[in-house]
Design a protein around this motif. Structure first.
Motif, PDB file in Angstrom:
ATOM      1  N   PRO A 136      10.516  16.977 -16.204  1.00  0.00           N
ATOM      2  CA  PRO A 136      11.525  18.035 -16.370  1.00  0.00           C
ATOM      3  C   PRO A 136      11.117  19.095 -17.395  1.00  0.00           C
ATOM      4  CG  PRO A 136      12.560  15.874 -16.439  1.00  0.00           C
ATOM      5  CD  PRO A 136      11.082  15.664 -16.456  1.00  0.00           C
ATOM      6  N   GLN A 137      10.430  18.687 -18.467  1.00  0.00           N
ATOM      7  CA  GLN A 137       9.992  19.654 -19.475  1.00  0.00           C
ATOM      8  C   GLN A 137       9.008  20.669 -18.885  1.00  0.00           C
ATOM      9  OE1 GLN A 137      10.148  16.333 -20.059  1.00  0.00           O
ATOM     10  NE2 GLN A 137      10.762  15.915 -22.161  1.00  0.00           N
ATOM     11  N   THR A 143       9.804  28.046 -16.392  1.00  0.00           N
ATOM     12  CA  THR A 143      10.891  29.026 -16.291  1.00  0.00           C
ATOM     13  C   THR A 143      10.949  29.887 -17.549  1.00  0.00           C
ATOM     14  OG1 THR A 143      12.131  27.492 -14.903  1.00  0.00           O
ATOM     15  CG2 THR A 143      13.366  29.298 -15.884  1.00  0.00           C
ATOM     16  N   ASN A 144      10.781  29.275 -18.722  1.00  0.00           N
ATOM     17  CA  ASN A 144      10.792  30.020 -19.983  1.00  0.00           C
ATOM     18  C   ASN A 144       9.635  31.014 -20.077  1.00  0.00           C
ATOM     19  OD1 ASN A 144      13.064  28.618 -20.768  1.00  0.00           O
ATOM     20  ND2 ASN A 144      11.918  27.119 -21.994  1.00  0.00           N
ATOM     21  N   LEU A 145       8.521  30.719 -19.406  1.00  0.00           N
ATOM     22  CA  LEU A 145       7.350  31.618 -19.416  1.00  0.00           C
ATOM     23  C   LEU A 145       7.430  32.714 -18.350  1.00  0.00           C
ATOM     24  CD1 LEU A 145       4.465  29.033 -19.895  1.00  0.00           C
ATOM     25  CD2 LEU A 145       5.269  30.701 -21.564  1.00  0.00           C
ATOM     26  N   GLN A 169       4.762  31.796  -9.140  1.00  0.00           N
ATOM     27  CA  GLN A 169       4.582  33.241  -9.065  1.00  0.00           C
ATOM     28  C   GLN A 169       4.891  33.835 -10.434  1.00  0.00           C
ATOM     29  OE1 GLN A 169       3.675  34.752  -6.120  1.00  0.00           O
ATOM     30  NE2 GLN A 169       3.605  36.765  -7.045  1.00  0.00           N
ATOM     31  N   MET A 170       4.014  34.708 -10.920  1.00  0.00           N
ATOM     32  CA  MET A 170       4.240  35.363 -12.213  1.00  0.00           C
ATOM     33  C   MET A 170       5.362  36.379 -12.091  1.00  0.00           C
ATOM     34  SD  MET A 170       0.415  36.270 -13.491  1.00  0.00           S
ATOM     35  CE  MET A 170      -0.904  35.078 -13.440  1.00  0.00           C
ATOM     36  N   GLY A 171       6.271  36.378 -13.048  1.00  0.00           N
ATOM     37  CA  GLY A 171       7.320  37.386 -13.107  1.00  0.00           C
ATOM     38  C   GLY A 171       6.833  38.612 -13.866  1.00  0.00           C
ATOM     39  N   LYS A 179      -5.479  30.074 -20.694  1.00  0.00           N
ATOM     40  CA  LYS A 179      -5.733  29.171 -21.816  1.00  0.00           C
ATOM     41  C   LYS A 179      -4.436  28.891 -22.569  1.00  0.00           C
ATOM     42  CE  LYS A 179      -8.574  28.664 -25.935  1.00  0.00           C
ATOM     43  NZ  LYS A 179      -9.579  29.280 -26.802  1.00  0.00           N
ATOM     44  N   ASP A 180      -3.658  29.944 -22.836  1.00  0.00           N
ATOM     45  CA  ASP A 180      -2.377  29.769 -23.528  1.00  0.00           C
ATOM     46  C   ASP A 180      -1.417  28.943 -22.683  1.00  0.00           C
ATOM     47  OD1 ASP A 180      -3.349  31.301 -25.613  1.00  0.00           O
ATOM     48  OD2 ASP A 180      -2.396  33.154 -24.891  1.00  0.00           O
ATOM     49  N   LEU A 181      -1.417  29.175 -21.367  1.00  0.00           N
ATOM     50  CA  LEU A 181      -0.543  28.415 -20.477  1.00  0.00           C
ATOM     51  C   LEU A 181      -0.884  26.938 -20.510  1.00  0.00           C
ATOM     52  CD1 LEU A 181       1.619  28.194 -18.245  1.00  0.00           C
ATOM     53  CD2 LEU A 181      -0.196  28.710 -16.596  1.00  0.00           C
TER      54      LEU A 181
END
Length: 192
Positions: A136-137, A143-145, A169-171, A179-181
């Motif tokens: 779930p996290q 969604t937060n990204l 899909q990127m918003g 790398k950050d993802l």
């Protein structure tokens, strides 16, 4: 030195060229008329072609033949430049850039993998982890990204491992590198 001289007579023209006299026959009236008609037709065709050409040139101000030709040349050069620019843009768009980052950790004697690949506005994420508590996290974090999940697959692997595959899909607000993802996803599922 060659000497050229013309003499007129009633029936023909004589040309004197270095002492040789050649007679040039006159055209009959029907031949002259045919020649005049053919020449008139040729000029009409040229005029029609100029009219057709002028119709294809935008913002043409003068309609004399010299202006039409010079504007046509300028317009063709402009179209060639636009064509080159479009080809360059097309080549740039067709260059597929895939950004890919993987992070492998050994935790509690088991290997964990977080991998992300980006292609244009889509992201493929693969997570192989132990335990079921982090799923779930992962979705909340995406969604937060500003990544919207398009498809997902969560498969058990062995007795306590999971293999999670996500296509997102990127918003508009998405700005993280792969790398950050990967690093942020790894931190979002610390109990895996």
């Amino acid at each position: 030195m060659m000497m050229m001289m013309m003499s007129k007579s009633n029936s023909s023209k004589s040309i004197v060229n270095g002492g040789n006299i050649a007679k040039k026959a006159r055209r009959s009236s029907s031949e002259c008329l045919d020649h005049i008609m053919a020449e008139r037709k040729r000029r009409q065709e040229i005029t029609q072609k100029f009219i057709a050409l002028s119709a294809t040139i935008p913002h043409l101000k003068k309609i004399d033949k010299a202006s039409i030709l010079s504007e046509a040349i300028a317009y063709i050069k402009q179209l060639k430049e636009q064509g080159k620019k479009l080809e360059e843009e097309s080549r740039k768009k067709n260059r597929t850039v895939i950004e890919s980052v993987s992070l492998v950790n050994k935790r509690h004697g088991a290997y964990e993998l977080v991998e992300a690949r980006a292609l244009e506005k889509q992201v493929l994420i693969r997570i192989h982890c132990h335990g079921h508590k982090g799923v779930p996290q992962v979705f909340n974090h995406l969604t937060n990204l500003d990544l919207s999940v398009v498809s997902t697959s969560v498969l058990p692997f062995g007795t306590c491992a999971l293999d999670i595959t996500i296509v997102a899909q990127m918003g508009e607000k998405y700005s993280a590198s792969m790398k950050d993802l990967v690093q942020s996803l790894r931190l979002a599922i610390p109990l895996c």
